[in-house]
Design a protein around this motif. Sequence first.
Motif, PDB file in Angstrom:
ATOM      1  N   ASP A   2      45.593  53.796  11.864  1.00  0.00           N
ATOM      2  CA  ASP A   2      45.498  55.070  12.582  1.00  0.00           C
ATOM      3  C   ASP A   2      46.631  55.124  13.595  1.00  0.00           C
ATOM      4  OD1 ASP A   2      42.712  55.733  11.502  1.00  0.00           O
ATOM      5  OD2 ASP A   2      42.364  53.823  12.520  1.00  0.00           O
ATOM      6  N   THR A   3      47.321  56.255  13.662  1.00  0.00           N
ATOM      7  CA  THR A   3      48.431  56.380  14.599  1.00  0.00           C
ATOM      8  C   THR A   3      47.907  56.324  16.030  1.00  0.00           C
ATOM      9  OG1 THR A   3      49.646  57.763  13.040  1.00  0.00           O
ATOM     10  CG2 THR A   3      50.349  57.831  15.335  1.00  0.00           C
ATOM     11  N   PRO A   4      48.368  55.366  16.825  1.00  0.00           N
ATOM     12  CA  PRO A   4      47.872  55.267  18.206  1.00  0.00           C
ATOM     13  C   PRO A   4      48.426  56.389  19.076  1.00  0.00           C
ATOM     14  CG  PRO A   4      48.938  53.220  17.474  1.00  0.00           C
ATOM     15  CD  PRO A   4      49.314  54.292  16.513  1.00  0.00           C
ATOM     16  N   LYS A   5      47.672  56.756  20.078  1.00  0.00           N
ATOM     17  CA  LYS A   5      48.220  57.557  21.163  1.00  0.00           C
ATOM     18  C   LYS A   5      48.531  56.560  22.274  1.00  0.00           C
ATOM     19  CE  LYS A   5      47.634  61.600  24.090  1.00  0.00           C
ATOM     20  NZ  LYS A   5      46.741  62.668  24.587  1.00  0.00           N
ATOM     21  N   TRP A   6      49.793  56.198  22.359  1.00  0.00           N
ATOM     22  CA  TRP A   6      50.245  55.128  23.246  1.00  0.00           C
ATOM     23  C   TRP A   6      51.217  55.733  24.245  1.00  0.00           C
ATOM     24  CZ3 TRP A   6      54.156  50.885  21.354  1.00  0.00           C
ATOM     25  CH2 TRP A   6      54.411  49.976  22.397  1.00  0.00           C
ATOM     26  N   VAL A   7      50.917  55.655  25.547  1.00  0.00           N
ATOM     27  CA  VAL A   7      51.733  56.373  26.522  1.00  0.00           C
ATOM     28  C   VAL A   7      52.293  55.506  27.648  1.00  0.00           C
ATOM     29  CG1 VAL A   7      50.470  58.514  26.072  1.00  0.00           C
ATOM     30  CG2 VAL A   7      49.790  57.076  28.000  1.00  0.00           C
ATOM     31  N   ASP A   8      51.796  54.280  27.841  1.00  0.00           N
ATOM     32  CA  ASP A   8      52.358  53.438  28.906  1.00  0.00           C
ATOM     33  C   ASP A   8      52.312  51.973  28.498  1.00  0.00           C
ATOM     34  OD1 ASP A   8      49.751  52.559  29.292  1.00  0.00           O
ATOM     35  OD2 ASP A   8      49.524  53.383  31.305  1.00  0.00           O
ATOM     36  N   GLY A   9      52.844  51.105  29.361  1.00  0.00           N
ATOM     37  CA  GLY A   9      52.908  49.691  29.028  1.00  0.00           C
ATOM     38  C   GLY A   9      51.695  48.905  29.436  1.00  0.00           C
ATOM     39  N   SER A  10      50.987  49.373  30.471  1.00  0.00           N
ATOM     40  CA  SER A  10      49.927  48.587  31.094  1.00  0.00           C
ATOM     41  C   SER A  10      48.525  48.933  30.631  1.00  0.00           C
ATOM     42  CB  SER A  10      49.986  48.778  32.612  1.00  0.00           C
ATOM     43  OG  SER A  10      49.770  50.151  32.942  1.00  0.00           O
ATOM     44  N   GLY A  11      48.316  50.183  30.238  1.00  0.00           N
ATOM     45  CA  GLY A  11      46.967  50.640  29.933  1.00  0.00           C
ATOM     46  C   GLY A  11      46.295  51.334  31.098  1.00  0.00           C
ATOM     47  N   LEU A  12      47.041  51.590  32.177  1.00  0.00           N
ATOM     48  CA  LEU A  12      46.486  52.334  33.305  1.00  0.00           C
ATOM     49  C   LEU A  12      46.145  53.775  32.936  1.00  0.00           C
ATOM     50  CD1 LEU A  12      48.616  51.250  36.409  1.00  0.00           C
ATOM     51  CD2 LEU A  12      46.137  51.042  36.165  1.00  0.00           C
ATOM     52  N   SER A  13      46.842  54.296  31.961  1.00  0.00           N
ATOM     53  CA  SER A  13      46.656  55.707  31.607  1.00  0.00           C
ATOM     54  C   SER A  13      45.354  55.950  30.855  1.00  0.00           C
ATOM     55  CB  SER A  13      47.824  56.200  30.747  1.00  0.00           C
ATOM     56  OG  SER A  13      47.594  57.535  30.337  1.00  0.00           O
TER      57      SER A  13
END
Length: 429
Positions: free
Chosen positions: A312-323
């Motif tokens: 499944d295509t991730p919705k990935w927006v930052d490096g840390s996972g804070l978002s």
Amino acid sequence: MKKASLAIILFLVCLTGFAQLSRDQYQKLETALGDRSFFSGHLTGFVLYDLDSQQVLFEQNSQIRFIPASTTKLFTLFASVVILGDSTQTLRYTTQGDTIRIWGSGDPTWDYKDFENSPIEKLIQPYQTVVFSDANMDSPAFGYGWQWDDYYYDYSAERTSLPIFGNLLEVKKVSGRPQVKPSRFQSSVKTTSRTIRELERDFHSNTFYYNPNNFRGAETHIPLLTSPELFVQLASEKTGKNWNYSPDTLPAVHQELRGMPIFPILEEMMLESDNFLAEQLLLMVSDRLFQRLDTERAIEYILKSYLNDLPDTPKWVDGSGLSRHNLFTPRSMVALFEKLYRMIPDSELYQLLPTGGVSGTIKTNYQAAEPYIFAKTGTMSNNHSLVGLIKTKSGKVYSFAFMNTNYPYKASEVRREMEKVMVMIREML
């Protein structure tokens, strides 16, 4: 011929059976995660994967997207290993006479934690003047979807092209009062009658407040409000050199400075779940790829070039996972982890992963005489995940993703129930 064919078929059947759960084992997992279990009160996704046979043994809601929190760092780990190789990308520079001009590449290690001495000070030693530019920095200080009121917690330090001191103010309690480093900010520490227990920063400035009657000093670091002007002041004081700010464009012809070995940074990021390191690592990835510091562009490139085969295509927006905007499915988490498992030597991978009862963010959880959980945690309000490896009593190692969201109780309760499931798997496989 028929006997040979039958033997092959029987062998394949046995091999397939070896990679499957028995009916009793399957039913135990169904019961542990099913409608009458603790996990029926919220949404849970789970995958158990046999790394040898490359087969899924059990899954539940594996196709549903969850907020991954800090398990996002597994994606950052992957990008760092693939793009950065064995060393940091510290800065780019040009020289002319007694002047050196530098553009930061995102390296987070300059006077941060216990990392070895940064090569920056050695590089600039022969020069009288240092001109700093952040014109190559495209990403904002805060990531997309970060919660605004995290700004005064150390896990939410700002992103910059060339950090110093981790972009943090260090705080110590001395004679009942806060003593800060860098010392230039001591005059900016003020008293307040507000019922606060720690030193807190003003939202719009580097002014800090504490209540003398309630000050505890438990928070040892506070994020600074960064700016290039502040950076050159701090760098000048730190190095004894004359630093100036000039937002010049990086010329096509320039030199690169590689920094320290990258493994210690990856280890610290993974074991301590250091958000600042994760964000800066992704900036270094972007710099290595594009000579620009653009988290969004780096993520897009990694997804399209290296992770386009995830279930499944991730919705990935930052490096840390804070978002709160990151969204990954459990089966994609396992697919990513399998890539890491194949890429990174076992000795290094186990060193990078928090170990139950031994190290990192699960040092006090999943305890056993012989460690059996090696995994990255991710915790955020109403979200808790664990992704990694489980070693069973038979000695086999399986990959898993265990993701929870929308629960109304403490994360510690979720961890306690998750541990029961993982102990059951350890015992029965």
